[in-house]
Design an enzyme around this catalytic site. Structure first.
Site, PDB file in Angstrom:
ATOM      1  CG  ASP A 112      -2.126   0.774   1.158  1.00 34.27           C
ATOM      2  OD1 ASP A 112      -2.084   1.807   0.467  1.00 34.27           O
ATOM      3  OD2 ASP A 112      -3.136   0.393   1.780  1.00 34.27           O
ATOM      4  CG  ASP A 211      -3.485   6.358   0.768  1.00 29.77           C
ATOM      5  OD1 ASP A 211      -4.464   5.699   1.149  1.00 29.77           O
ATOM      6  OD2 ASP A 211      -3.184   7.480   1.227  1.00 29.77           O
ATOM      7  CD  GLU A 267      -8.199   5.645  -1.072  1.00 28.73           C
ATOM      8  OE1 GLU A 267      -9.100   5.579  -0.231  1.00 28.73           O
ATOM      9  OE2 GLU A 267      -7.090   6.159  -0.835  1.00 28.73           O
ATOM     10  CG  HIS A 329      -8.423   0.451   5.657  1.00 22.06           C
ATOM     11  ND1 HIS A 329      -8.388   0.266   4.290  1.00 22.06           N
ATOM     12  CD2 HIS A 329      -7.753   1.599   5.878  1.00 22.06           C
ATOM     13  CE1 HIS A 329      -7.732   1.256   3.737  1.00 22.06           C
ATOM     14  NE2 HIS A 329      -7.335   2.092   4.678  1.00 22.06           N
ATOM     15  CG  ASP A 330     -10.366   4.124   4.598  1.00 26.13           C
ATOM     16  OD1 ASP A 330      -9.725   4.162   5.662  1.00 26.13           O
ATOM     17  OD2 ASP A 330      -9.844   4.272   3.468  1.00 26.13           O
TER      18      ASP A 330
END
Ligand code: NOJ
Length: 521
Positions: A112, A211, A267, A329-330
């Site tokens: 990531d 990210d 992302e 995870h968000d």
């Protein structure tokens, strides 16, 4: 069946298809996955010790959320050294062992990469903030006054500009103030960040989740027009600037320096498919992009049909490959967002894993987890995302495989919803995920066959995947009535969300709140 969309992106034979198109990618959030040294925080050895499980489940690739050195203000998304492992997760040697173990099992590993910002403890920022003339003075975005009306994310309503004493200036941070934005207009920054990619590709990683990659280009001098909206959302989801595409092409060239199909998934947090697809470029920018319009669609057949068809209609003309994600995870876990029933979570799993494109599974969704209830005194994330980051319950024991406790409380129902218990029950949602992953491997049309969706206006989503020799129909019945498909009577059912008698012939009936994948006779 009436086809309103033929998706013919996938004409190649399976063996010509790169791994990132056929793979099911499993997101590991390392703090919450598995703890090998019993400090209450998951770690790399923990991940390694669970590769048997991931292989049993049938995942092809892992996306590992950040494990770089970090003060953990944003739990790893504030990086203080891109080329080292944070001690809480282990060491570079552990990382090498993990890469090797994944590869020896035929699994890929994606890291990531966090290119938009570093930690305020990164040596680059420490130097940059020290005065206005140091060699890194221009590596971050410094101004005498806030240059625009942008707001930060994670702390609603806070300006994206932070005053800093030593320079007597403001720096930009689109997330926490401990996450200063890098200045990608500076070619030295771009080169340094490219080198961090090379560092990990030299060690063998197969690619990167990138990210908030749509933020590496910015028009600093432009205000967000709707200030009230920007205040709520932060600037990030409004940032869509041409220069980013040039930078993505340069990143792609770095990945292309390496053999073996190193891949990127970005992302791109823009809630508009037409804008999102631009980040694939002409096949020369991102390999894959997340699609948040789909993630945020209501659990409602017309809404989902629209998002799926809209997505494909934008991707198809570019020959760009879709991704499908429901949880990460968000965001609150999708079973929870969809009303909380396991039936919905099961139907959603069939959808996620049979649409044309690369599916991403977030750790624990295969257990049908919902979010943990986190009492105020245990809240640690400034962005309010602790619930979906609860630790994975591995066993039915009181400690659920975390002998000395864990950094966050367990999700509800962990006594029943844990890996050990669900592995023993072949009718469990865990086995449903496993069956779906096996079905994809055994029936490549589910990975790469053409796609056509039935034109309907009811609570049922129906589509077919056609591999040439074999055709498969997927029926997702979100409604409250069962539905009969005469032409499926006697068909072979590959996967079903409701248990079926293995010896009985399929009667073509798909009960309410259930789904099947059937081979069309
Ligand atoms: C997106 C990540 O998924 C999220 O967890 C993080 O807080 C922000 N980017 C900032 O890095």
């Amino acid at each position: 069946m009436q086809n309103d969309m033929q998706n013919d992106m996938q004409k190649t034979m399976p063996h010509d298809i790169p791994w990132w198109q056929t793979a099911v990618v499993y997101q590991v959030y390392p703090r919450s996955f598995s703890d090998s040294n019993f400090d209450g925080i998951g770690d790399l050895e923990g991940v390694r010790s669970r590769l048997d499980y991931l292989q049993w489940l049938g995942v092809d690739a892992i996306w590992l959320s950040p494990m770089f050195r970090s003060p953990m203000a944003d739990f790893g998304y504030d990086v203080s050294d891109y080329c080292d492992v944070d001690p809480v997760f282990g060491s570079l040697a552990d990382m090498d062992a993990l890469i090797q173990d994944c590869h020896s099992r035929g699994m890929k590993l994606m890291l990531d990469w966090v290119p938009n910002h570093t930690s305020d403890e990164h040596p680059w920022f420490v130097e940059s903030r020290s005065d206005r003339t140091n060699p890194k003075a221009d590596w971050y975005v410094w101004r005498d006054e806030p240059a625009n009306n942008w707001f930060a994310e994670l702390t609603t309503g806070q300006s994206a500009w932070q005053f800093d004493e030593p320079r007597n200036q403001y720096y930009l941070h689109l997330f926490l103030r401990q996450q200063p934005d890098l200045n990608w207009d500076n070619p030295e920054v771009e080169m340094a960040m490219h080198d961090t990619l090379r560092f990990w590709m030299d060690r063998g990683v197969d690619g990167f989740r990138m990210d908030v990659i749509h933020l590496i280009g910015k028009e600093i001098d432009r205000n967000d027009p709707d200030e009230a909206f920007a205040k709520q959302q932060g600037h990030g989801s409004l940032n869509d600037v041409a220069i980013t595409h040039e930078r993505l092409r340069a990143i792609r060239r770095v990945l292309d320096e390496y053999e073996g199909d190193r891949a990127s998934v970005g992302e791109v947090y823009l809630l508009d498919e037409a804008k999102m697809v631009e980040y694939y470029g002409a096949g020369d920018e991102l390999h894959l992009s997340f699609n948040f319009s789909f993630l945020w669609a209501r659990w409602d057949a017309p809404a989902l049909r629209t998002r799926i068809l809209t997505t494909l209609s934008h991707l198809q003309p570019r020959g760009a490959w879709p991704t499908w994600v429901l949880s990460n995870h968000d965001v609150p876990r999708h079973r929870q967002r969809y009303g909380g029933t396991e039936e919905a979570a099961r139907v959603a799993a069939v959808m996620l894993l049979t649409l044309p494109g690369t599916p991403f599974v977030y750790q624990g969704e295969e257990l049908g987890l919902i979010d943990a209830v986190v009492p105020p005194e245990q809240v640690v994330d400034p962005g309010g995302r602790d619930g979906c980051r609860a630790p994975i319950p591995w066993t039915a024991d009181a400690d659920h495989g975390w002998p000395l406790g864990s950094w966050l409380p367990f999700p509800p129902e962990a006594d029943d919803r844990n890996v050990g218990t669900l592995q023993q029950n072949t009718d469990s949602i865990l086995h449903l995920y496993r069956n779906l992953l096996q079905a994809r491997r055994g029936h490549p049309a589910l990975q790469s066959g053409t796609f056509s969706m039935s034109d309907r206006d009811d609570d049922v989503i129906v589509y077919e995947r056609d591999g040439g020799e074999r055709r498969y129909r997927v029926v997702l019945n979100l409604g409250s009535e069962s539905l009969a498909f005469d032409d499926l009577r006697g068909a072979t059912v590959l996967v079903s969300t409701v248990p079926r008698d293995a010896f009985a012939s399929f009667d073509g009936v798909v009960p309410a709140q259930s789904a099947v994948v059937a081979m069309v006779p």
